[in-house]
Design a protein around this motif. Sequence first.
Motif, PDB file in Angstrom:
ATOM      1  N   UNK A  29       0.302   2.913  -0.019  1.00  0.00           N
ATOM      2  CA  UNK A  29      -0.492   3.924  -0.718  1.00  0.00           C
ATOM      3  C   UNK A  29      -0.162   3.936  -2.207  1.00  0.00           C
ATOM      4  N   UNK A  30       1.131   3.931  -2.525  1.00  0.00           N
ATOM      5  CA  UNK A  30       1.547   3.994  -3.921  1.00  0.00           C
ATOM      6  C   UNK A  30       1.151   2.732  -4.685  1.00  0.00           C
ATOM      7  N   UNK A  31       1.322   1.574  -4.080  1.00  0.00           N
ATOM      8  CA  UNK A  31       0.953   0.341  -4.768  1.00  0.00           C
ATOM      9  C   UNK A  31      -0.548   0.242  -4.969  1.00  0.00           C
ATOM     10  N   UNK A  32      -1.313   0.800  -4.044  1.00  0.00           N
ATOM     11  CA  UNK A  32      -2.764   0.798  -4.208  1.00  0.00           C
ATOM     12  C   UNK A  32      -3.179   1.746  -5.327  1.00  0.00           C
ATOM     13  N   UNK A  33      -2.542   2.892  -5.405  1.00  0.00           N
ATOM     14  CA  UNK A  33      -2.868   3.849  -6.469  1.00  0.00           C
ATOM     15  C   UNK A  33      -2.454   3.327  -7.842  1.00  0.00           C
ATOM     16  N   UNK A  34      -1.313   2.641  -7.899  1.00  0.00           N
ATOM     17  CA  UNK A  34      -0.835   2.107  -9.174  1.00  0.00           C
ATOM     18  C   UNK A  34      -1.494   0.773  -9.523  1.00  0.00           C
ATOM     19  N   UNK A  35      -2.176   0.185  -8.570  1.00  0.00           N
ATOM     20  CA  UNK A  35      -2.854  -1.102  -8.726  1.00  0.00           C
ATOM     21  C   UNK A  35      -1.880  -2.225  -9.099  1.00  0.00           C
ATOM     22  N   UNK A  36      -0.699  -2.160  -8.522  1.00  0.00           N
ATOM     23  CA  UNK A  36       0.285  -3.221  -8.681  1.00  0.00           C
ATOM     24  C   UNK A  36       1.070  -3.357  -7.390  1.00  0.00           C
ATOM     25  N   UNK A  37       1.182  -4.565  -6.913  1.00  0.00           N
ATOM     26  CA  UNK A  37       1.919  -4.790  -5.674  1.00  0.00           C
ATOM     27  C   UNK A  37       3.192  -5.598  -5.905  1.00  0.00           C
ATOM     28  N   UNK A  38       3.249  -6.312  -6.990  1.00  0.00           N
ATOM     29  CA  UNK A  38       4.384  -7.188  -7.257  1.00  0.00           C
ATOM     30  C   UNK A  38       5.709  -6.458  -7.327  1.00  0.00           C
ATOM     31  N   UNK A  39       5.744  -5.331  -8.008  1.00  0.00           N
ATOM     32  CA  UNK A  39       6.996  -4.580  -8.132  1.00  0.00           C
ATOM     33  C   UNK A  39       7.474  -4.063  -6.782  1.00  0.00           C
ATOM     34  N   UNK A  40       6.536  -3.641  -5.954  1.00  0.00           N
ATOM     35  CA  UNK A  40       6.909  -3.143  -4.626  1.00  0.00           C
ATOM     36  C   UNK A  40       7.385  -4.278  -3.720  1.00  0.00           C
ATOM     37  N   UNK A  41       6.798  -5.445  -3.887  1.00  0.00           N
ATOM     38  CA  UNK A  41       7.241  -6.603  -3.101  1.00  0.00           C
ATOM     39  C   UNK A  41       8.650  -7.009  -3.515  1.00  0.00           C
ATOM     40  N   UNK A  42       8.896  -7.044  -4.812  1.00  0.00           N
ATOM     41  CA  UNK A  42      10.236  -7.392  -5.308  1.00  0.00           C
ATOM     42  C   UNK A  42      11.262  -6.367  -4.843  1.00  0.00           C
ATOM     43  N   UNK A  43      10.903  -5.086  -4.906  1.00  0.00           N
ATOM     44  CA  UNK A  43      11.831  -4.043  -4.458  1.00  0.00           C
ATOM     45  C   UNK A  43      12.120  -4.165  -2.966  1.00  0.00           C
ATOM     46  N   UNK A  44      11.091  -4.438  -2.175  1.00  0.00           N
ATOM     47  CA  UNK A  44      11.295  -4.602  -0.739  1.00  0.00           C
ATOM     48  C   UNK A  44      12.152  -5.807  -0.404  1.00  0.00           C
ATOM     49  N   UNK A  45      11.877  -6.914  -1.075  1.00  0.00           N
ATOM     50  CA  UNK A  45      12.687  -8.117  -0.829  1.00  0.00           C
ATOM     51  C   UNK A  45      14.137  -7.906  -1.253  1.00  0.00           C
ATOM     52  N   UNK A  46      14.337  -7.196  -2.348  1.00  0.00           N
ATOM     53  CA  UNK A  46      15.699  -6.904  -2.800  1.00  0.00           C
ATOM     54  C   UNK A  46      16.431  -6.017  -1.799  1.00  0.00           C
ATOM     55  N   UNK A  47      15.747  -4.999  -1.309  1.00  0.00           N
ATOM     56  CA  UNK A  47      16.363  -4.117  -0.318  1.00  0.00           C
ATOM     57  C   UNK A  47      16.695  -4.875   0.963  1.00  0.00           C
ATOM     58  N   UNK A  78       7.815  -3.907   4.680  1.00  0.00           N
ATOM     59  CA  UNK A  78       6.984  -3.514   3.547  1.00  0.00           C
ATOM     60  C   UNK A  78       6.565  -4.731   2.735  1.00  0.00           C
ATOM     61  N   UNK A  79       7.478  -5.663   2.527  1.00  0.00           N
ATOM     62  CA  UNK A  79       7.155  -6.850   1.726  1.00  0.00           C
ATOM     63  C   UNK A  79       6.103  -7.714   2.404  1.00  0.00           C
ATOM     64  N   UNK A  80       6.239  -7.943   3.683  1.00  0.00           N
ATOM     65  CA  UNK A  80       5.280  -8.786   4.392  1.00  0.00           C
ATOM     66  C   UNK A  80       3.890  -8.173   4.346  1.00  0.00           C
ATOM     67  N   UNK A  81       3.777  -6.893   4.608  1.00  0.00           N
ATOM     68  CA  UNK A  81       2.464  -6.244   4.606  1.00  0.00           C
ATOM     69  C   UNK A  81       1.841  -6.249   3.215  1.00  0.00           C
ATOM     70  N   UNK A  82       2.646  -6.008   2.186  1.00  0.00           N
ATOM     71  CA  UNK A  82       2.104  -6.006   0.830  1.00  0.00           C
ATOM     72  C   UNK A  82       1.696  -7.398   0.380  1.00  0.00           C
ATOM     73  N   UNK A  83       2.427  -8.419   0.788  1.00  0.00           N
ATOM     74  CA  UNK A  83       2.034  -9.792   0.449  1.00  0.00           C
ATOM     75  C   UNK A  83       0.707 -10.133   1.108  1.00  0.00           C
ATOM     76  N   UNK A  84       0.536  -9.749   2.364  1.00  0.00           N
ATOM     77  CA  UNK A  84      -0.742 -10.004   3.037  1.00  0.00           C
ATOM     78  C   UNK A  84      -1.888  -9.270   2.350  1.00  0.00           C
ATOM     79  N   UNK A  85      -1.669  -8.031   1.960  1.00  0.00           N
ATOM     80  CA  UNK A  85      -2.715  -7.277   1.275  1.00  0.00           C
ATOM     81  C   UNK A  85      -3.026  -7.874  -0.092  1.00  0.00           C
ATOM     82  N   UNK A  86      -1.992  -8.287  -0.803  1.00  0.00           N
ATOM     83  CA  UNK A  86      -2.170  -8.884  -2.130  1.00  0.00           C
ATOM     84  C   UNK A  86      -2.936 -10.191  -2.020  1.00  0.00           C
TER      85      UNK A  86
END
Length: 113
Positions: A29-47, A78-86
């Motif tokens: 939801x947040x990545x869609x509202x911010x229109x950026x997925x890369x930062x969330x993917x990096x954060x998920x992979x780091x976690x 979270x990273x896998x789902x966001x990569x698929x959406x991206x």
Amino acid sequence: MGFGSAALSQLMVVPPYAAAGIFLVIAAYTSDRMRTRGLFIVAGCTLGGIGYVILLGVTHNQYIRYFATFCVSIGTYASIALVLAWFTHNLGSETKRATGMPLFGAIGQCGSI
């Protein structure tokens, strides 16, 4: 992990997946509202990476290892789902999506070979 009976051990699996599901909805939801997925993917992979390092490094404290399973499940799901959406969003027409998504899945499955 040594938490008693087999039934209790099976119940201990539920909270990491529940936390991952909740975090996935929030991140999507947040990545869609911010229109950026890369930062969330990096954060998920780091976690997820931090969780794996904790699992490898800590062998004596089962509570810390259980916390690490939360990190791994939240980060990887979270990273896998966001990569698929991206990936789906970046494909052009419906024809390209209909061709690209199965190819993406097929190539992803080759990683186990």
